[in-house]
Design an enzyme around this catalytic site. Structure first.
Site, PDB file in Angstrom:
ATOM      1  N   CYS A 162     -10.576  -4.556  -4.591  1.00  0.00           N
ATOM      2  CA  CYS A 162     -11.274  -5.518  -4.072  1.00  0.00           C
ATOM      3  C   CYS A 162     -12.835  -5.206  -3.689  1.00  0.00           C
ATOM      4  O   CYS A 162     -12.911  -4.164  -3.314  1.00  0.00           O
ATOM      5  CB  CYS A 162     -10.567  -6.177  -2.675  1.00  0.00           C
ATOM      6  N   ASP A 221      -7.234  -4.588   7.436  1.00  0.00           N
ATOM      7  CA  ASP A 221      -6.444  -5.671   6.409  1.00  0.00           C
ATOM      8  C   ASP A 221      -6.072  -6.863   6.956  1.00  0.00           C
ATOM      9  O   ASP A 221      -5.623  -7.520   6.485  1.00  0.00           O
ATOM     10  CB  ASP A 221      -5.332  -4.752   5.673  1.00  0.00           C
ATOM     11  N   ASN A 264       0.914  -0.948   0.007  1.00  0.00           N
ATOM     12  CA  ASN A 264      -0.063  -0.142  -0.079  1.00  0.00           C
ATOM     13  C   ASN A 264       0.747   1.362   0.113  1.00  0.00           C
ATOM     14  O   ASN A 264       0.435   2.207  -0.336  1.00  0.00           O
ATOM     15  CB  ASN A 264      -1.072   0.065   1.088  1.00  0.00           C
ATOM     16  N   ARG A 285      -2.037 -10.386  -5.761  1.00  0.00           N
ATOM     17  CA  ARG A 285      -1.902  -9.010  -5.884  1.00  0.00           C
ATOM     18  C   ARG A 285      -1.266  -8.174  -4.717  1.00  0.00           C
ATOM     19  O   ARG A 285      -0.634  -7.137  -4.854  1.00  0.00           O
ATOM     20  CB  ARG A 285      -3.416  -8.500  -5.862  1.00  0.00           C
TER      21      ARG A 285
HETATM   22  C1  EPZ Z   1      -6.531   1.827   1.793  1.00  0.00           C
HETATM   23  O1  EPZ Z   1      -7.858   1.872   0.965  1.00  0.00           O
HETATM   24  C2  EPZ Z   1      -5.903   0.562   1.635  1.00  0.00           C
HETATM   25  N1  EPZ Z   1      -5.810   0.347   0.166  1.00  0.00           N
HETATM   26  C3  EPZ Z   1      -6.902  -0.764   2.030  1.00  0.00           C
HETATM   27  O2  EPZ Z   1      -6.217  -1.959   1.661  1.00  0.00           O
HETATM   28  C4  EPZ Z   1      -7.267  -0.546   3.605  1.00  0.00           C
HETATM   29  O3  EPZ Z   1      -8.277  -1.379   3.932  1.00  0.00           O
HETATM   30  C5  EPZ Z   1      -7.842   0.999   3.745  1.00  0.00           C
HETATM   31  O4  EPZ Z   1      -6.981   2.029   3.217  1.00  0.00           O
HETATM   32  C6  EPZ Z   1      -7.919   1.129   5.175  1.00  0.00           C
HETATM   33  O5  EPZ Z   1      -6.718   0.989   5.834  1.00  0.00           O
HETATM   34  C7  EPZ Z   1      -4.514   1.204  -0.561  1.00  0.00           C
HETATM   35  O6  EPZ Z   1      -3.828   1.547   0.252  1.00  0.00           O
HETATM   36  C8  EPZ Z   1      -4.321   0.870  -1.861  1.00  0.00           C
HETATM   37  P1  EPZ Z   1      -9.941   4.623   2.821  1.00  0.00           P
HETATM   38  P2  EPZ Z   1      -8.533   3.292   0.740  1.00  0.00           P
HETATM   39  O7  EPZ Z   1      -9.958   5.782   1.969  1.00  0.00           O
HETATM   40  O8  EPZ Z   1      -7.329   4.341   0.787  1.00  0.00           O
HETATM   41  C9  EPZ Z   1     -14.535   5.483   3.244  1.00  0.00           C
HETATM   42  C10 EPZ Z   1      -5.784  -4.053   1.162  1.00  0.00           C
HETATM   43  O9  EPZ Z   1      -6.292  -4.953   1.486  1.00  0.00           O
HETATM   44  N2  EPZ Z   1     -14.134   6.550   1.989  1.00  0.00           N
HETATM   45  O10 EPZ Z   1      -8.923   4.957   3.992  1.00  0.00           O
HETATM   46  O11 EPZ Z   1      -9.266   3.197  -0.401  1.00  0.00           O
HETATM   47  C11 EPZ Z   1     -14.322   4.202   2.676  1.00  0.00           C
HETATM   48  O12 EPZ Z   1     -15.505   3.536   2.106  1.00  0.00           O
HETATM   49  C12 EPZ Z   1      -6.587  -2.850   1.032  1.00  0.00           C
HETATM   50  O13 EPZ Z   1      -4.505  -3.866   0.903  1.00  0.00           O
HETATM   51  C13 EPZ Z   1     -15.395   7.328   1.703  1.00  0.00           C
HETATM   52  O14 EPZ Z   1     -16.325   7.284   2.120  1.00  0.00           O
HETATM   53  O15 EPZ Z   1      -9.354   3.255   2.388  1.00  0.00           O
HETATM   54  C14 EPZ Z   1     -13.984   3.480   3.943  1.00  0.00           C
HETATM   55  O16 EPZ Z   1     -15.085   3.238   4.545  1.00  0.00           O
HETATM   56  C15 EPZ Z   1      -8.270  -2.974   0.904  1.00  0.00           C
HETATM   57  N3  EPZ Z   1     -15.296   8.223   0.627  1.00  0.00           N
HETATM   58  C16 EPZ Z   1     -13.326   4.584   4.817  1.00  0.00           C
HETATM   59  O17 EPZ Z   1     -13.671   5.659   4.044  1.00  0.00           O
HETATM   60  C17 EPZ Z   1     -13.755   8.413  -0.011  1.00  0.00           C
HETATM   61  O18 EPZ Z   1     -13.709   9.291  -0.732  1.00  0.00           O
HETATM   62  C18 EPZ Z   1     -11.624   4.371   4.671  1.00  0.00           C
HETATM   63  O19 EPZ Z   1     -11.167   4.120   3.238  1.00  0.00           O
HETATM   64  C19 EPZ Z   1     -12.936   7.600   0.654  1.00  0.00           C
HETATM   65  C20 EPZ Z   1     -12.950   6.628   1.497  1.00  0.00           C
END
Ligand code: EPZ
Length: 418
Positions: A116, A305, A23, A397
């Site tokens: 995912c 995660d 990540n 992945r």
């Molecule tokens: C990152 O995803 C990671 N992916 C995820 O890892 C990880 O689960 C997640 O952070 C939380 O730690 C990458 O770094 C590529 P968020 P990200 O934006 O950035 C909501 C893995 O298995 N949200 O922190 O997409 C969202 O729906 C993956 O390696 C909004 O509502 O996560 C979630 O409920 C899976 N609007 C929460 O915030 C937005 O514009 C946290 O998401 C953005 C997010």
């Protein structure tokens, strides 16, 4: 389709070396195009998400040179062309090209990212951040055009401490005019790694790793050499595997501070660990584990995660454990397969109740997503008999050489193409 087969219930000992963090890498590669010269990133994991991002770089005519574990990225002749859906949908992190291209060219055209299926995964906070910097966002059939005459620093408060939005806004703001403040920023170590990379190029970012990040825009970014941090989720996964069936299993190249919440939960379960400066040894896996509760949270809370692999461990605890998922709405897809293997888990709303201990017996299961796949590998290593995991592409992945690493510590595991 790729299939992983495991003959389980074998004791694992020896050492596993942790690779560079997925990540962090998936943000560093798009971030690299912001340099006006050349960026070298080392400790890059060989995972399919890295390949997918390098394919996008090539589409953009960026010069990419890959050798074992390192990437040299030179964007001097790059072209800001539309990123087609067939590329963006391969992974979530393709969205970091939005911030990076916007930051560099003041314009980006790309399709909604893939990744995912663990929840709705909107990108509204990313887009609001770009708008606050002066960009206009249009969306036509999932194709986003984000453009600005000029990007100007702004004060941006994130409603949710989103990892992706924090990094994407940093990427867009790094060359904006003036100062940007991101409040309620996410604090994950991957964000610090990306900010360090940008600062090595000449950016002026302070506060990464706290909830307030300050970015003073600069005109140009130069050459740099940077290293990806060790993958805390890969480390956590192997430590959990050690807790399931390890004996003196050393997990090397770890920053223990990054997995504090996991380590304290493991100690609560009754596991014996030796924690060094850059390693963790699972000394043994006691017959009886105590039950515990976990609730996923933003860093430094318990990482979502690791929730799926950790659930496997709870099937061995003597009593009732509770797992609350607060980040993603759809992250219990591993549960039906754990039950098929013999676990006793019920899910209601965002909470799973694990009644242990239960004996797992190998059978055919599916890797529905990356970390669910890691949970299936953990369960297969614990279970008696043969476990067959279909859709194993998901696992590749994010876990470099998972089959080779596990074989080297005594697992009977193979990967096949069918
Ligand atoms: C990152 O995803 C990671 N992916 C995820 O890892 C990880 O689960 C997640 O952070 C939380 O730690 C990458 O770094 C590529 P968020 P990200 O934006 O950035 C909501 C893995 O298995 N949200 O922190 O997409 C969202 O729906 C993956 O390696 C909004 O509502 O996560 C979630 O409920 C899976 N609007 C929460 O915030 C937005 O514009 C946290 O998401 C953005 C997010």
């Amino acid at each position: 389709m790729k299939v992983i087969e495991i003959e389980g219930a074998r004791q694992l000992s020896g050492a596993i070396r942790i690779s560079g963090a997925k990540n962090a890498t998936v943000a560093l590669i798009p971030a690299a195009i912001l340099t006006d010269e050349e960026a070298t990133i080392c400790n890059v994991p060989e995972i399919t998400d890295t390949d997918a991002l390098c394919d996008i770089l090539k589409q953009l005519s960026v010069n990419v040179n890959r050798s074992t574990e390192s990437l040299v990225i030179n964007p001097q002749n790059m072209k800001n062309v539309e990123i087609k859906e067939e590329y963006s949908k391969k992974l979530r992190a393709s969205y970091y090209f939005m911030g990076a291209l916007l930051g560099k060219f003041k314009k980006v055209v790309m399709h909604f990212p893939g990744g995912c299926s663990i929840g709705a995964r909107p990108i509204d906070l990313h887009l609001k951040g770009f708008e606050a910097l002066g960009a206009k966002v249009t969306n036509e059939k999932n194709k986003y055009t984000v453009e600005a005459k000029e990007l100007r620093g702004a004060n941006i408060y994130l409603d949710i401490a989103s990892v992706g939005a924090t990094i994407n806004i940093m990427l867009a703001a790094v060359k904006a005019k003036g100062t940007t403040i991101i409040d309620n920023a996410a604090k994950e170590p991957e964000i610090v790694n990306v900010a360090t990379f940008l600062n090595l190029m000449g950016a002026k970012i302070t506060g990464a790793g706290t909830s307030t990040i300050k970015i003073e825009g600069v005109d140009r970014l130069g050459k740099c050499f940077h290293e990806v941090i060790p993958d805390r989720i890969e480390a956590g996964t192997y430590i959990i595997i050690g807790a399931l069936c390890g004996h003196n299993l050393k997990i090397d190249n770890v920053i223990p501070e990054h997995i504090d919440s996991l380590l304290s939960k493991l100690e609560e379960l009754g596991l014996h660990l030796e924690i060094g400066a850059d390693y963790v040894i699972v000394l043994d896996s006691p017959k009886e584990l105590k039950p515990t509760n976990i609730k996923t949270a933003v860093y430094p809370g318990f990482a979502t995660d690791l929730q799926q692999p950790f659930t496997v461990l709870l099937t061995r605890a003597n009593g009732k454990s509770k797992v609350e998922e607060t980040i993603w709405e759809n992250r219990f897809m591993h549960v039906p397969y754990l039950n098929k293997l013999g676990a006793n888990i019920t899910v209601k709303n965002q909470t799973a109740i694990v009644q242990g201990p239960t004996e797992l017996k190998g059978c055919e299961v599916v890797a529905t997503d990356l970390r669910a796949g890691a949970a299936m590998v953990a369960a297969g290593l614990l279970a008696e008999g043969k476990t067959t995991i279909t859709n194993a592409e998901h696992i590749l992945r994010g876990y470099e050489q998972i089959v080779e690493k596990l074989k080297s510590v005594g697992a009977k595991i193979v990967i096949k193409e069918i």
